[in-house]
Design a protein around this motif. Structure first.
Motif, PDB file in Angstrom:
ATOM      1  N   CYS A   1      32.448  74.083  67.894  1.00  0.00           N
ATOM      2  CA  CYS A   1      32.084  72.867  68.629  1.00  0.00           C
ATOM      3  C   CYS A   1      32.519  72.932  70.090  1.00  0.00           C
TER       4      CYS A   1
ATOM      5  N   THR B   1      34.319  62.067  69.908  1.00  0.00           N
ATOM      6  CA  THR B   1      33.952  62.431  68.536  1.00  0.00           C
ATOM      7  C   THR B   1      35.160  62.316  67.616  1.00  0.00           C
TER       8      THR B   1
ATOM      9  N   VAL C   1      28.826  70.631  62.585  1.00  0.00           N
ATOM     10  CA  VAL C   1      28.663  71.419  63.809  1.00  0.00           C
ATOM     11  C   VAL C   1      27.261  71.218  64.375  1.00  0.00           C
TER      12      VAL C   1
ATOM     13  N   TYR D   1      27.090  67.803  65.969  1.00  0.00           N
ATOM     14  CA  TYR D   1      27.892  67.785  67.189  1.00  0.00           C
ATOM     15  C   TYR D   1      27.082  68.293  68.382  1.00  0.00           C
TER      16      TYR D   1
ATOM     17  N   PRO E   1      26.911  71.571  69.888  1.00  0.00           N
ATOM     18  CA  PRO E   1      27.780  72.244  70.859  1.00  0.00           C
ATOM     19  C   PRO E   1      27.013  72.689  72.101  1.00  0.00           C
TER      20      PRO E   1
ATOM     21  N   ARG F   1      22.424  63.627  70.772  1.00  0.00           N
ATOM     22  CA  ARG F   1      22.851  63.443  69.386  1.00  0.00           C
ATOM     23  C   ARG F   1      21.969  62.412  68.682  1.00  0.00           C
TER      24      ARG F   1
END
Length: 504
Positions: A169, A344, A408, A411, A413, A420
């Motif tokens: 992440c 988060t 993940v 998230y 990354p 999101r």
């Protein structure tokens, strides 16, 4: 004659099973699991140093003489004494050598069993160039040590699938300075290093590569024995050499404000509260802390904030009480929302860590510059719920890497958080709503929320949670009462009181 290293097999996962089976043999002599792994770490390091000094190309002598050959080829009657003399001698060396052998003591009193263990270590070639094999073996030993509940080793071992998910992440980069102020056995550091090696961008300079093993990583560990395991882990993974300066500092990370700062902090601080002195909880008095408290996790949150450079990022494992504890807890959460982008929260199921039923979380945040409008740096907190609708916890809840994949992916990354997408397990909450909550608590679950996302759960849904809240409130009240008592005593000691006509 000692056979050449090239004729020896390289270590693999089966070797971890073989080595751990020998731990069961030594347990009969009173050698605990952690003591056994310490002895094994010392022997492996001596064997690695021997192999490095006998390489046909670019040999490196990190010790100055062949300690392994001296121990290995001493007759069994005198081998134990020679080994103990070596431990004492190396404990006074500078750098990682001193770290690895400081306070190290031989725990294997039976010369025959020590000789068998030396033969076993000697039968493998440990100095693989890519360090993958030997690092994996040592990690497997640490995992088995953690599963041995009698040792209590789980307190310094963060499950590696969780670490891998966190590292994926935050995506460590070659320009990062990565610090773990409660490093345990070094899992966050080794996994970050592995990630960097696997994701080298094009055009990395020799200086940037050299920095990865000299300046990019650092950690602090309170306990000497654990620091030795961490240093051994780093050496076997190729982060550092046995003759280099230590990456791990032994001491209390909370004792003083940091003198070195990081762009990335990854840590799982020890659970529980600070020890008491004369019945009173000991609190840290630091000018950079927002609140004085005996809660170690709240202190580590404050320390991580101080440790971060501006725009630095962090991921911190915290137990549930950090999310809802009143008093100092509420104050720290409010200041954290204001000073950082707390973006988060990963809610983990009970039992992921060593204590049965212990509920933990991972809090991700970035240290931000103050906003011109004076508003909190946090705008939205995204909550990913790995907890709801899972079976009741047993002794432990072992989550595999695959079980973190969806988190993940959600998230995203390296992508803007505006991309999101909410789901039944991933929801966002505005900072205004968080600040309006009772005690500014973060105790939120995303899965199957009622119409009111901030509605409290039914009491019978989580009796353990209720007990945690009650305990937290009592502790906070006791701390506040203690502080008030001390203030009154100090006030009384100075004699004169305030003007009775003044407002209070």
């Amino acid at each position: 004659m000692n056979p050449p290293a090239s004729s020896h097999p390289e270590p693999d996962q089966d070797l971890a099973k073989v080595l751990w089976s020998f731990a069961d043999v030594l347990r009969e002599d009173g050698v605990s699991g952690i003591e056994y792994v310490e002895q094994l770490a010392c022997l492996i390091l001596l064997k690695v140093a021997h192999e490095h000094s006998h390489r046909p190309l670019n040999p490196v002598d990190v010790i100055g003489y062949d300690t392994w050959a001296e121990i290995r080829w001493t007759d069994r009657q005198n081998q134990l004494t020679r080994y103990e003399e070596t431990l004492d001698h190396l404990a006074n060396r500078p750098g990682n050598l001193g770290m690895l052998f400081r306070k190290a003591q031989n725990r294997i009193s039976d010369p025959a069993k020590l000789s068998r263990l030396i033969d076993l270590v000697d039968s493998y070639r440990w100095s693989r160039t890519d360090s993958t094999g030997r690092g994996a073996v040592f990690e497997a030993l640490l995992a088995r040590l953690t599963a041995d509940t009698k040792t209590g080793a789980g307190q310094f071992y963060t499950p590696r699938p969780l670490i891998e998910a966190i590292v994926q992440c935050v995506q460590p980069g070659v320009g990062d300075t990565i610090i773990d102020p409660a490093c345990g056995t070094g899992g966050f550091l080794t996994k970050s290093f592995e990630y960097l090696v696997e994701h080298f961008p094009p055009g990395v300079t020799p200086a940037e590569r050299a920095r990865l093993t000299n300046g990019a990583f650092g950690g602090t560990e309170l306990v000497d024995a654990t620091a030795r395991l961490a240093t051994m882990n780093l050496v076997l993974h190729g982060l550092t050499r046995a003759d280099a300066q230590p990456m791990i500092t032994v001491g209390d990370a909370l004792a003083q404000p940091p003198t070195r700062h990081a762009t990335l902090v990854l840590t799982a601080p020890p659970f529980g509260r600070r020890s008491t002195i004369a019945g009173e909880t000991y609190a840290y008095y630091r000018p950079d802390f927002w609140a004085e408290t005996g809660n170690r996790q709240l202190n580590f949150l404050q320390h991580v904030h101080s440790l971060l450079q501006l725009n630095g990022r962090a991921a911190v494992v915290v137990p549930d009480n950090v999310l809802f504890e009143g008093g100092a807890g509420e104050h720290v959460r409010r200041r954290l929302l204001d000073a950082c982008d707390v973006h988060t929260l990963l809610r983990l199921p009970p039992g992921v860590f060593y204590a049965t039923g212990l509920k933990t979380n991972v809090l991700f945040f970035d240290k931000a510059a103050p906003r011109p409008d004076g508003r909190p740096s946090t705008k939205q907190l995204w909550v990913y719920d790995l907890r709801s609708h899972r079976p009741a916890p047993t002794k432990t809840t072992m989550l595999t890497s695959a079980e973190y994949d969806d988190f993940v992916s959600a998230y995203r990354p390296g992508r803007p958080r505006s991309e999101r997408v909410e789901s039944h397990v991933f929801r966002s909450f505005n900072v205004e709503d968080l600040l309006a909550r009772d005690r500014t608590n973060f105790d939120l679950l995303a899965a199957d929320l009622p119409d009111d996302p901030f509605a409290p759960a039914e009491p019978e849904a989580d009796l353990h949670h209720m007990a945690q809240e009650i305990t937290s409130e009592l502790r906070s009240a006791l701390e506040e009462l203690t502080a008030l008592t001390e203030a009154l005593q100090l006030y009384g000691a100075h004699g004169d009181g305030p003007d009775r006509g003044s407002a209070t």
